[in-house]
Design a protein around this motif. Structure first.
Motif, PDB file in Angstrom:
ATOM      1  N   ASP A 108       0.851  -1.192   0.000  1.00 41.09           N
ATOM      2  CA  ASP A 108       0.000   0.000   0.000  1.00 41.09           C
ATOM      3  C   ASP A 108       0.881   1.234   0.000  1.00 41.09           C
ATOM      4  O   ASP A 108       2.028   1.188   0.447  1.00 41.09           O
ATOM      5  N   PHE A 109       0.333   2.322  -0.517  1.00 36.98           N
ATOM      6  CA  PHE A 109       1.081   3.577  -0.613  1.00 36.98           C
ATOM      7  C   PHE A 109       0.487   4.645   0.299  1.00 36.98           C
ATOM      8  O   PHE A 109       0.580   5.840   0.016  1.00 36.98           O
ATOM      9  N   LEU A 110      -0.125   4.212   1.396  1.00 40.08           N
ATOM     10  CA  LEU A 110      -0.793   5.151   2.292  1.00 40.08           C
ATOM     11  C   LEU A 110       0.205   6.112   2.935  1.00 40.08           C
ATOM     12  O   LEU A 110      -0.056   7.316   3.046  1.00 40.08           O
ATOM     13  N   LEU A 155      -1.868   3.351  -8.051  1.00 41.67           N
ATOM     14  CA  LEU A 155      -1.097   4.357  -7.327  1.00 41.67           C
ATOM     15  C   LEU A 155       0.390   4.273  -7.677  1.00 41.67           C
ATOM     16  O   LEU A 155       1.067   5.298  -7.798  1.00 41.67           O
ATOM     17  N   LEU A 156       0.892   3.050  -7.835  1.00 44.02           N
ATOM     18  CA  LEU A 156       2.293   2.864  -8.209  1.00 44.02           C
ATOM     19  C   LEU A 156       2.615   3.617  -9.487  1.00 44.02           C
ATOM     20  O   LEU A 156       3.643   4.308  -9.576  1.00 44.02           O
ATOM     21  N   GLN A 157       1.756   3.492 -10.479  1.00 45.81           N
ATOM     22  CA  GLN A 157       2.011   4.146 -11.771  1.00 45.81           C
ATOM     23  C   GLN A 157       2.086   5.662 -11.623  1.00 45.81           C
ATOM     24  O   GLN A 157       2.802   6.336 -12.378  1.00 45.81           O
ATOM     25  N   ALA A 309     -12.231   0.978  -3.406  1.00 50.15           N
ATOM     26  CA  ALA A 309     -11.146   0.036  -3.687  1.00 50.15           C
ATOM     27  C   ALA A 309     -10.022   0.281  -2.691  1.00 50.15           C
ATOM     28  O   ALA A 309      -9.807   1.424  -2.264  1.00 50.15           O
ATOM     29  N   PRO A 310      -9.287  -0.773  -2.277  1.00 51.84           N
ATOM     30  CA  PRO A 310      -9.364  -2.151  -2.773  1.00 51.84           C
ATOM     31  C   PRO A 310     -10.364  -3.040  -2.043  1.00 51.84           C
ATOM     32  O   PRO A 310     -10.448  -4.225  -2.343  1.00 51.84           O
ATOM     33  N   MET A 311     -11.106  -2.483  -1.071  1.00 49.27           N
ATOM     34  CA  MET A 311     -12.079  -3.315  -0.362  1.00 49.27           C
ATOM     35  C   MET A 311     -13.075  -3.933  -1.336  1.00 49.27           C
ATOM     36  O   MET A 311     -13.438  -5.105  -1.221  1.00 49.27           O
ATOM     37  N   THR A 312     -13.491  -3.140  -2.322  1.00 47.14           N
ATOM     38  CA  THR A 312     -14.439  -3.646  -3.314  1.00 47.14           C
ATOM     39  C   THR A 312     -13.800  -4.701  -4.220  1.00 47.14           C
ATOM     40  O   THR A 312     -14.496  -5.588  -4.720  1.00 47.14           O
TER      41      THR A 312
END
Length: 389
Positions: A108-110, A155-157, A309-312
């Motif tokens: 994750d990128f939080l 998010l990475l992109q 997302a990503p929960m969904t």
């Protein structure tokens, strides 16, 4: 294939990342690969017993001593070696091998987003922003990436300066065995182990005190539900010992006597909790993946989670959804009341409806099979190795 796994040092006290790294290493060993695990050792870290000072001394171990040790060892490894970073937070080490076969696992990128002031609920101090910039400066030198969700990959992109050579998504596999246990049996056993009366069911949440786990929000929903429902299921919060905010929220609840905090939970107790719970209430503000959703479904537990997302991604069409808690504090009460309606709906399911929900969850959880995930990851490692050899 020779595989070197870079992992977080044990002295940081983390649990989830070492567990993930162990799953990868064990899985590749089982598949016949030659595996080594490299991590910093606590040399400077052990010089002090003061927590804040130990953290900074630990940075010396991680980012001065360890890179020097790695550089000395690298000459003994040829092009047939794949270097794997088990977390993108290990980014400062990526430039050590970015001209060799390598891959970075992204969770994750939080913290990265918080450091850029993109998350109002989690402001980051000056040193934290510098540290996250240091991490970002490392992993963005990488060329190959595996993300645990489409959201993480998206998010990475945004962080990478150019399109990477490889960027694939592989959902996490459940790293423990979660199975169906008779609900009545699970509740009775857990009641004995904890000394609590959970025989008639309970609402469960699992998570630490991180801002995004939204533990205070869980209590807000519970309070709103209890105030309008004729049911009196207790709330069981599984995870780290509560912080001051959570203790205050619990103390202020009109139903504080029915709110239980379970810490230091064993794997057996966790399985019993999932199996015995009436529902998992998981209103996270954000996640990298969302392990508890899959774990609960694999245990036959209905899930209520956030419609983001990503929960969904993880829950798909097998969960019940609520809105994300609003950033404006004045709007929390209305959010909790709306969320409470979903809790009441799930708590009121008929036996037939509950069976359908459980079956849908079990079917969905099949997507997160550890062996399937490891096979996909192995295939990616082989592809990277072939492209460099």
């Amino acid at each position: 294939m020779k595989i070197i796994f870079f992992t977080h040092p044990d002295f940081l006290g983390s649990a989830s990342m070492p567990r993930f790294a162990k799953m990868l290493a064990d899985g590749m060993i089982q598949r016949g690969h030659d595996v080594e695990v490299w991590q910093p050792k606590p040399k400077f870290f052990n010089w002090s017993k003061i927590g804040s000072l130990k953290k900074w001394l630990g940075y010396i171990d991680q980012f001065v001593v360890f890179p020097s040790e790695v550089n000395k060892k690298l000459k003994n490894y040829g092009n047939d070696t794949v270097f794997v970073f088990t977390d993108h937070a290990l980014g400062p080490w990526v430039p050590l091998v970015n001209n060799r076969a390598h891959v970075v696992h992204c969770h994750d990128f939080l913290a990265q987003l918080s450091a850029l002031n993109h998350i109002p609920e989690n402001p980051t101090g000056f040193t934290g922003r510098i540290y996250q910039k240091y991490i970002r400066g490392g992993y963005t030198k990488g060329k190959n990436f595996i993300s645990v969700s489409e959201k993480t990959n998206e998010l990475l992109q945004q962080f990478l300066p150019a399109k990477p050579a490889l960027s694939e998504v592989v959902y996490n596999g459940l790293n423990q065995s979660f199975n169906l246990i008779d609900k009545a049996e699970a509740r009775a056993t857990l009641s004995i182990l904890t000394g609590l009366n959970l025989n008639n069911g309970f609402i469960m949440h699992i998570g630490g005190n991180q801002w995004y786990k939204n533990r205070a929000g869980v209590i807000a929903i519970y309070d709103a539900w209890r105030s309008v429902s004729d049911k009196n299921l207790p709330l069981v919060l599984v995870g780290k010992a509560p912080n001051a905010e959570l203790n205050s929220k619990k103390a202020a609840s009109a139903y504080a006597n029915d709110i239980y905090l379970l810490t230091a939970v064993t794997d057996e107790q966790l399985q019993l909790a999932y199996s015995g719970a009436t529902m998992l209430l998981f209103p996270s503000l954000a996640e990298g993946f969302g392990w508890p959703i899959a774990e609960a479904m694999a245990s036959g537990c209905p899930v209520i989670t956030t419609n983001h997302a990503p929960m969904t991604e993880v829950a798909a069409d097998a969960a019940f959804y609520i809105d994300r808690k609003p950033e404006v504090a004045e709007e929390e009460s209305a959010w909790a009341k709306e969320s409470a309606k979903v809790v009441e709906h799930v708590a009121s399911l008929t036996a037939a409806e509950l069976t359908d929900v459980i079956n849908a969850g079990l079917k969905n959880a099949e997507r997160f099979d550890t062996e399937v995930s490891l096979n996909k990851i192995e295939s990616i490692y082989k592809k990277i190795s072939a492209n460099v050899a």
